[in-house]
Structure formats: structure tokens, C-alpha cells
Design a protein around this motif. Structure first.
Motif, mmCIF file in Angstrom:
data_model
loop_
_atom_site.group_PDB
_atom_site.id
_atom_site.type_symbol
_atom_site.label_atom_id
_atom_site.label_comp_id
_atom_site.label_asym_id
_atom_site.label_seq_id
_atom_site.Cartn_x
_atom_site.Cartn_y
_atom_site.Cartn_z
ATOM 1 N N PRO A 1 1.270 -12.698 -9.521
ATOM 2 C CA PRO A 1 1.646 -11.586 -10.408
ATOM 3 C C PRO A 1 2.240 -10.386 -9.692
ATOM 4 O O PRO A 1 3.037 -9.652 -10.274
ATOM 5 N N LEU A 2 1.835 -10.171 -8.424
ATOM 6 C CA LEU A 2 2.236 -8.952 -7.725
ATOM 7 C C LEU A 2 3.184 -9.199 -6.558
ATOM 8 O O LEU A 2 3.813 -8.265 -6.069
ATOM 9 N N ASP B 1 -4.332 -19.713 -7.745
ATOM 10 C CA ASP B 1 -5.484 -19.383 -8.595
ATOM 11 C C ASP B 1 -6.202 -18.136 -8.072
ATOM 12 O O ASP B 1 -6.631 -17.270 -8.844
ATOM 13 N N LEU B 2 -6.330 -18.049 -6.738
ATOM 14 C CA LEU B 2 -7.002 -16.900 -6.143
ATOM 15 C C LEU B 2 -6.228 -15.612 -6.437
ATOM 16 O O LEU B 2 -6.832 -14.583 -6.782
ATOM 17 N N ARG B 3 -4.907 -15.654 -6.313
ATOM 18 C CA ARG B 3 -4.103 -14.463 -6.620
ATOM 19 C C ARG B 3 -4.261 -14.054 -8.082
ATOM 20 O O ARG B 3 -4.352 -12.862 -8.408
ATOM 21 N N ARG C 1 1.657 -0.160 -6.608
ATOM 22 C CA ARG C 1 3.023 0.220 -7.016
ATOM 23 C C ARG C 1 3.992 0.140 -5.848
ATOM 24 O O ARG C 1 5.135 -0.328 -5.991
ATOM 25 N N ASP C 2 3.539 0.567 -4.669
ATOM 26 C CA ASP C 2 4.424 0.635 -3.507
ATOM 27 C C ASP C 2 4.531 -0.681 -2.749
ATOM 28 O O ASP C 2 5.384 -0.812 -1.863
ATOM 29 N N LEU D 1 7.558 -5.705 -13.535
ATOM 30 C CA LEU D 1 6.693 -5.260 -14.636
ATOM 31 C C LEU D 1 5.479 -4.487 -14.131
ATOM 32 O O LEU D 1 5.226 -3.363 -14.617
ATOM 33 N N PRO D 2 4.696 -5.009 -13.197
ATOM 34 C CA PRO D 2 3.581 -4.178 -12.714
ATOM 35 C C PRO D 2 4.028 -2.881 -12.067
ATOM 36 O O PRO D 2 3.351 -1.854 -12.174
#
Length: 369
Positions: free
Chosen positions: A66-67, A92-94, A200-201, A207-208
Motif C-alpha cells: 500500500p505504501l 501479507d505482512l505489509r 507522507r515523505d 493516494l496515501p
């Protein structure tokens, strides 16, 4: 689907009831007000926004990444467990880590909404009531955003962390009107701002990044509000009263430091609790993360006048004492500027796409003619 079905662990009773104490205060003085707070109130009104419209919810998110953060950010990285994991296991861990982290953001935002409403009720000054009413709306929007991100994009939720729940309970149970400011505006919001900023950085996903940048733009005002109100009030307190608040800050900071381990995630992956705690303690990335999370709290605590010897010793013990000299105003202005820049880039891109679409339609029409 009920959000309860998305919890990876049983969250327990669907309602958490915190006994309320303290007086509701009305002010019949409608003309008086501090210029700084009234200006912040005006800014709070001007900066309201609709999460449905400002955030591009059509952006896709891979729940298994996701990130887009590096492997080194995982506390298991470099351990025997990491080496045995397949790519699917690591995905899965992420997913679980992001679900845990953003779930704590979500629960914290609901806590912030309740605390802001409590401030409206209990604070004696009307200018502070006015501003806190705008903050209550901000926090409702943030809870809406994180809930949607978790449900629609990650597909998973974690219950509130025990340490966060303890600090929320302590903040809300106290009858003194300044304690929701101190617990929420300074400690929980300050910690959240630093956590939001680090993600954020470092995230490579649009999206995030949008979500965190826009939420941080609001949170910068909230911390400024707490600083203004408490700085004025704490000048009037006795040494004994200041020590009581410093004790609350010390306990709260240790609680929040210990909250940021994500042991619940590792336990879900079958890691014994003692090993999980060791991995999170030794991870270079997470050690830096925990230290930087106090970059907003320490200078704020110093700024409002809580800087006694015991508090300073606690910050030395945590390894964050030197952060007391950080320029908090600069950090907050950067949060505002990053959100505005993101808006400019997004809308410039959308305008360019519309212009290109019109030009293409005109060209096709000319050829047909």
C-alpha cells in the motif's frame, strides 16, 4: 459488509464508554476574544474541505504494497523469519502493518473528535469554543477518510492499541478543562503529525500521500490552537500544578513510545511476543522512526511552559531532549505548503489533461470536416 467483519482481532465491546467528569462551561462574554485565536478560527472556517471531492479515491492501491516503503522498514527484515518468507508472505505482512498503523490513526482521530467536542463543552473562553468547534469537524473528516481508506483500499482493520486507549481514557476522564488540550492537542496530535509526516515523505503511492498531506494541513492548525491556549493558561499556574501536568506528559510520552511497536502484527504471524519486542527494539528503521515521532511533541511541550527538571530527564532517557530546540513554526508552515503544492500539481495535471482532450476533439472534428 460491517467494519467489524474486517477486524483481524476481536475488538471487544462495540462501544467503549469513558466516564465523563468536569463542568460544562458557558460564557456570556460575546465581544471579547484573543486576536490570535479568532484569526485561527477564521482560518479553520476558510480551510474546511470535502474528502469526497478533494481526494482522488479512484487511485488504485495494491493492498499487498500500500505504501511502497522499502523492505528495511519491516521490523522482521534481516531476521530468520524474513528469510523464510515468500513474496506472498511479505505482501501479507505489509498489508497487516499498514492496516495496524492506519487503524491507530483512525482510532486516534475518533479520540481527537471526542476531545475537541469536550473542549467546546468545558473550556471557559468563547474564542476557544469557536475554534474547537471547527476542529471537531476536521477530526470527523479525518476519521471518515481513514475509515474509507482501510475498508475500501486495505480491506483490514486492527483494534485500538492498549497504550493509545489508556492515554485517551486518562485524557477524557480528567475533570480539569486543560487536560484534553494537553493529552490530545499536544501529545496524541503531536505524535500523529510526526507519524503522518514520515509516511507522507517516504511513501511512493499517490493516494496515501494525498490523504496524509491534506490531514496534516488541518492538524498543523490544531497543534497551534493547543499551544496558544495552554501557553496563556500555564503562565498562571503554581509550580505544584505545573508539576502535575509534567507528570502527565512524562507518563503519556512513555505510553506513546511503547505503543509504536506493532507487536500485534508480529504475533499474528506466529512470532513469540518476546522475540517480536526484541525485533522492533533493534530495527534501525523503527528506532529512528520512534525517535523522530517526538519531533513535534518536545518543542511544543517546551513552548507551552512545561520544562521542569524531571521532564527534561525523561526526554534525555528517551533520547529526544535535543528536539526541544526544533522550530515548530517552520515544521507547521511546511505541512501547509506541501498540501497546497500537492493541490497545485494535481489540478494543473487535470487542467492539462482537459486541455489536451479538447484539443484532440477539435483536431478530430477538423479532419472529419
Amino acid at each position: 459488509m460491517s467494519s467489524r467483519d474486517l477486524y483481524v482481532q476481536d475488538p471487544g465491546d462495540p462501544l467503549w464508554k469513558v466516564p465523563a467528569s468536569g463542568a460544562a462551561r458557558f460564557s456570556w462574554e460575546y465581544d471579547d476574544g484573543r486576536d490570535r485565536l479568532l484569526a485561527l478560527y477564521q482560518k479553520g472556517k476558510d480551510k474546511q474541505w470535502d474528502a469526497e471531492l478533494r481526494i482522488d479515491w479512484d487511485l488504485e492501491v495494491d493492498p499487498k504494497d500500500p505504501l511502497g516503503t522499502p523492505d528495511e522498514s519491516m521490523s522482521l527484515y534481516g531476521t530468520k523469519y524474513w528469510d523464510k518468507m515468500t513474496q506472498k508472505d511479505r505482501g501479507d505482512l505489509r498489508q497487516h502493518y499498514t492496516a495496524w498503523q492506519f487503524s491507530q490513526f483512525l482510532h486516534g482521530e475518533q479520540g481527537a473528535m471526542v476531545c475537541a467536542a469536550r473542549i467546546v463543552e468545558s473550556v471557559p473562553d468563547l474564542d476557544a469554543k469557536f475554534y474547537s468547534a471547527t476542529q471537531t469537524m476536521d477530526e470527523a473528516r479525518h476519521a471518515e477518510i481513514y475509515s474509507r481508506f482501510l475498508k475500501d483500499k486495505i480491506g483490514m482493520l486492527y483494534p485500538v492499541n492498549d497504550h493509545l486507549q489508556t492515554l485517551l481514557g486518562d485524557t477524557l476522564k480528567d475533570s480539569r478543562w486543560d487536560m484534553p488540550y494537553l493529552g490530545m492537542q499536544v501529545l496524541i496530535e503531536g505524535l500523529a503529525l510526526a507519524g503522518f509526516g514520515m509516511i507522507r515523505d517516504t511513501t511512493t503511492k499517490p493516494l496515501p500521500k494525498q490523504i496524509l498531506a491534506y490531514v496534516m494541513q488541518d492538524e498543523a492548525r490544531h497543534v497551534a490552537f493547543g499551544r496558544m491556549a495552554l501557553r496563556d493558561y500555564y503562565k498562571q499556574l503554581t509550580d505544584a500544578e505545573l508539576r502535575e501536568r509534567e507528570d502527565f506528559v512524562i507518563e503519556g510520552c512513555y505510553l506513546m513510545r511503547d505503543r509504536l511497536r506493532g507487536l500485534e502484527v508480529l504475533e499474528n504471524f506466529g512470532i513469540p511476543k518476546a522475540e517480536a519486542a526484541e525485533f522492533t527494539e533493534q530495527s534501525p528503521f523503527l528506532r529512528l522512526f520512534r525517535k523522530l515521532l517526538f519531533s513535534r511533541i518536545v518543542p511544543c511541550v517546551k513552548d507551552i511552559g512545561l520544562w521542569g527538571e524531571r521532564l527534561q530527564r525523561a526526554y534525555v532517557d528517551m533520547g529526544v531532549f535535543e528536539m526541544g530546540d526544533a522550530n515548530l513554526d517552520l515544521l507547521m508552515s511546511q505541512d501547509e505548503e506541501l498540501a497546497e503544492k500537492l493541490d497545485e500539481e494535481r489540478f494543473a495535471g487535470e487542467e492539462a489533461a482537459r486541455t489536451a482532450e479538447v484539443a484532440d476533439a477539435v483536431a478530430r472534428g477538423s479532419r472529419l470536416g
